[in-house]
Scaffold this motif. Structure first.
Motif, PDB file in Angstrom:
ATOM      1  N   ASP A 280       0.838  -1.206   0.000  1.00  0.00           N
ATOM      2  CA  ASP A 280       0.000   0.000   0.000  1.00  0.00           C
ATOM      3  C   ASP A 280       0.872   1.255   0.000  1.00  0.00           C
ATOM      4  N   MET A 281       1.896   1.240   0.824  1.00  0.00           N
ATOM      5  CA  MET A 281       2.778   2.395   0.905  1.00  0.00           C
ATOM      6  C   MET A 281       3.556   2.612  -0.389  1.00  0.00           C
ATOM      7  N   LEU A 282       4.032   1.534  -0.987  1.00  0.00           N
ATOM      8  CA  LEU A 282       4.778   1.667  -2.239  1.00  0.00           C
ATOM      9  C   LEU A 282       3.905   2.277  -3.329  1.00  0.00           C
ATOM     10  N   ALA A 283       2.635   1.889  -3.384  1.00  0.00           N
ATOM     11  CA  ALA A 283       1.744   2.472  -4.379  1.00  0.00           C
ATOM     12  C   ALA A 283       1.617   3.979  -4.173  1.00  0.00           C
ATOM     13  N   ASN A 284       1.556   4.408  -2.923  1.00  0.00           N
ATOM     14  CA  ASN A 284       1.445   5.836  -2.642  1.00  0.00           C
ATOM     15  C   ASN A 284       2.756   6.572  -2.890  1.00  0.00           C
ATOM     16  N   ILE A 285       3.879   5.961  -2.542  1.00  0.00           N
ATOM     17  CA  ILE A 285       5.184   6.570  -2.837  1.00  0.00           C
ATOM     18  C   ILE A 285       5.326   6.822  -4.333  1.00  0.00           C
ATOM     19  N   LEU A 286       4.834   5.883  -5.125  1.00  0.00           N
ATOM     20  CA  LEU A 286       4.995   5.980  -6.571  1.00  0.00           C
ATOM     21  C   LEU A 286       4.059   6.991  -7.215  1.00  0.00           C
ATOM     22  N   SER A 287       2.817   7.133  -6.682  1.00  0.00           N
ATOM     23  CA  SER A 287       1.862   7.898  -7.495  1.00  0.00           C
ATOM     24  C   SER A 287       0.901   8.784  -6.736  1.00  0.00           C
ATOM     25  N   HIS A 288       1.048   8.951  -5.417  1.00  0.00           N
ATOM     26  CA  HIS A 288       0.092   9.784  -4.691  1.00  0.00           C
ATOM     27  C   HIS A 288       0.508  11.247  -4.766  1.00  0.00           C
ATOM     28  N   GLY A 289      -0.234  12.029  -5.520  1.00  0.00           N
ATOM     29  CA  GLY A 289       0.015  13.461  -5.589  1.00  0.00           C
ATOM     30  C   GLY A 289       0.981  13.852  -6.698  1.00  0.00           C
ATOM     31  N   ARG A 290       1.042  15.133  -6.963  1.00  0.00           N
ATOM     32  CA  ARG A 290       1.853  15.636  -8.079  1.00  0.00           C
ATOM     33  C   ARG A 290       3.342  15.514  -7.826  1.00  0.00           C
ATOM     34  N   THR A 291       3.744  15.401  -6.560  1.00  0.00           N
ATOM     35  CA  THR A 291       5.178  15.294  -6.270  1.00  0.00           C
ATOM     36  C   THR A 291       5.646  13.843  -6.182  1.00  0.00           C
ATOM     37  N   SER A 292       4.756  12.881  -6.432  1.00  0.00           N
ATOM     38  CA  SER A 292       5.140  11.469  -6.348  1.00  0.00           C
ATOM     39  C   SER A 292       6.083  11.100  -7.490  1.00  0.00           C
ATOM     40  N   ARG A 293       6.740   9.979  -7.359  1.00  0.00           N
ATOM     41  CA  ARG A 293       7.833   9.623  -8.256  1.00  0.00           C
ATOM     42  C   ARG A 293       7.384   9.409  -9.702  1.00  0.00           C
ATOM     43  N   LEU A 294       6.360   8.624  -9.914  1.00  0.00           N
ATOM     44  CA  LEU A 294       5.936   8.357 -11.287  1.00  0.00           C
ATOM     45  C   LEU A 294       5.368   9.603 -11.947  1.00  0.00           C
ATOM     46  N   VAL A 295       4.609  10.377 -11.204  1.00  0.00           N
ATOM     47  CA  VAL A 295       4.011  11.584 -11.771  1.00  0.00           C
ATOM     48  C   VAL A 295       5.094  12.581 -12.155  1.00  0.00           C
ATOM     49  N   GLN A 296       6.051  12.803 -11.251  1.00  0.00           N
ATOM     50  CA  GLN A 296       7.121  13.749 -11.543  1.00  0.00           C
ATOM     51  C   GLN A 296       7.985  13.292 -12.719  1.00  0.00           C
TER      52      GLN A 296
END
Length: 431
Positions: A280-296
């Motif tokens: 659950d945490m990894l999913a949020n690290i990757l894509s929760h919010g505009r500053t997340s890793r995948l989004v950035q």
């Protein structure tokens, strides 16, 4: 009362669990909101069906409201709406649940009706044939929905043997062949009190909530005396093995304006909750919010995608960790490689503690904030108890999330999110 009521102490919630001799579980809690939500949960969904009745659980959800010995068809909804209350239901792969939300002063009158329609549906032939048309139209609308079609492609890739790969609504060709007696047998075989979790949350004393539900259940069971004894047993379901290599599936969908790509891994389900927290945490690290890793990385900097997200989809027996993106077809290969680089980074670099603390706070608070109304609280209790037989994982979720370390996340990524073995589903618009 005929059984001991057990309070569950927790800083977030304080429900009481009460078991009737016939097996019905009642979970009750008083909260200072001027409403009552009664949620009836069963660990019965499409996974218990055989292929020749796929869609029966959902079809039955419709027929539950078509009358009983005590109620004419439509009378339940009319009496609920006359009090300004609301009712609805939902069917999933793992569960079905039915609920009413009512004013506290109306709870004693409406709760017996809810238990009656659940335990004693008449399933008349004429109503069955009429509702079949409604269900088939719902299937057609689902098949016309690009997001639903995308999900079905994902499920077909994720589940080779588990019945999660079948649509909850079932195919039209199966629904067309179902008979009313098959549904009556399905109901009698699965809808027993010991498979029902009745959750009542709202502004009445716990003792009153429990007494009302107990009285309603016993009254409803009087009408089942003398019926044929049928009891279906659940089949033992295992788990799918992790992908051994990269598996690809490609589809063309002429209704799409842009391509969709999904990368997925098979991960544990909710029967192994300790294994799901880090995911659950990894999913949020990757894509929760505009500053997340995948989004950035993929959207803001490289501009490979128009949208991207990660989710840890947790079913009872299995889970899917999925990263999905909307993008131009020309960017599919580059996007897959970029996602692999981000997953590889999780393997080889510890998530900074500051980032972990921020995301853990977001996830924990989101969980708490989303469970403050009577209906949300009742859904929380019903889901966990029906599927897991325990409320402890619900109460410990926020503490479990906050206790995760960077090493825990790295271990989970290395264990479950291989960069050399996963599934990919690409859906392209017609060229």
């Amino acid at each position: 009362m005929t059984a001991t009521a057990t309070p569950i102490a927790t800083s977030l919630n304080n429900p009481v669990i009460h078991h009737l001799p016939n097996g019905l579980t009642i979970i009750a809690e008083q909260i200072p909101v001027n409403a009552i939500n009664l949620n009836l949960w069963l660990n019965i969904g499409s996974v218990v069906e055989s292929n020749d009745i796929n869609g029966m659980a959902h079809f039955l959800e419709h027929m539950i409201f078509k009358g009983t010995q005590r109620l004419q068809s439509g009378e339940f909804e009319a009496r609920v709406e006359a009090r300004g209350a609301a009712t609805n239901a939902a069917t999933s792969q793992d569960y079905t649940h039915y609920y009413i939300t009512t004013a506290p002063q109306d709870f004693a009158d409406l709760a017996p009706l809810q238990l009656d329609v659940l335990l004693n549906p008449a399933i008349p032939d004429d109503a069955f044939d009429r509702e079949r048309q409604v269900v088939m139209e719902e299937i057609r609308r689902s098949e016309d929905n690009p997001r639903r079609r995308s999900y079905q492609h994902l499920a077909n890739m994720a589940f080779e043997t588990l019945p999660y790969n079948r649509p909850v609504l079932g195919p039209i060709e199966v629904i067309e062949q179902l008979k009313p007696q098959q549904m009556r047998d399905f109901h009698r075989g699965w809808y027993h009190p010991d498979r029902v979790v009745a959750v009542a949350v709202g502004n009445l004393p716990v003792e009153e909530l429990i007494a009302t539900v107990e009285r309603s259940c016993l009254q409803s069971m009087e009408d089942r005396r003398g019926e044929p004894h049928i009891r279906h047993q659940r089949q033992s379901l295992g788990q799918e093995s992790a992908f051994a290599q990269v598996i690809r599936a490609e589809h063309i969908d002429p209704t799409l304006q842009q391509a969709r790509m999904m990368m997925l891994w098979r991960v544990p389900g909710c029967m192994n909750p300790q294994e799901t927290y880090a995911l659950d945490m990894l999913a949020n690290i990757l894509s929760h919010g505009r500053t997340s890793r995948l989004v950035q990385d993929l959207r803001e900097q490289r501009q490979l995608v128009n949208g991207i997200g990660a989710s840890n989809m947790t079913y009872q027996h299995q889970g899917i960790f999925c990263i999905s993106a909307n993008l131009d077809s020309d960017n599919i290969a580059a996007t897959e490689q970029a996602i692999r680089e981000q997953v590889d980074r999780l393997h080889n670099e510890l998530v900074p503690m500051a980032d972990l603390t921020k995301v853990a706070t977001q996830v924990a608070n989101h969980f708490v904030f989303n469970n403050e109304t009577p209906s949300a609280r009742a859904n929380l209790y019903g889901y966990y108890y029906a599927l897991m037989g325990d409320l402890a994982p619900a109460f410990s979720y926020t503490d479990a999330i906050r206790s995760l370390t960077p090493q825990d996340l790295q271990t989970a990524a290395q264990k479950y999110l291989s960069t050399e073995a996963y599934g990919t589903v690409t859906i392209r618009p017609e060229t």
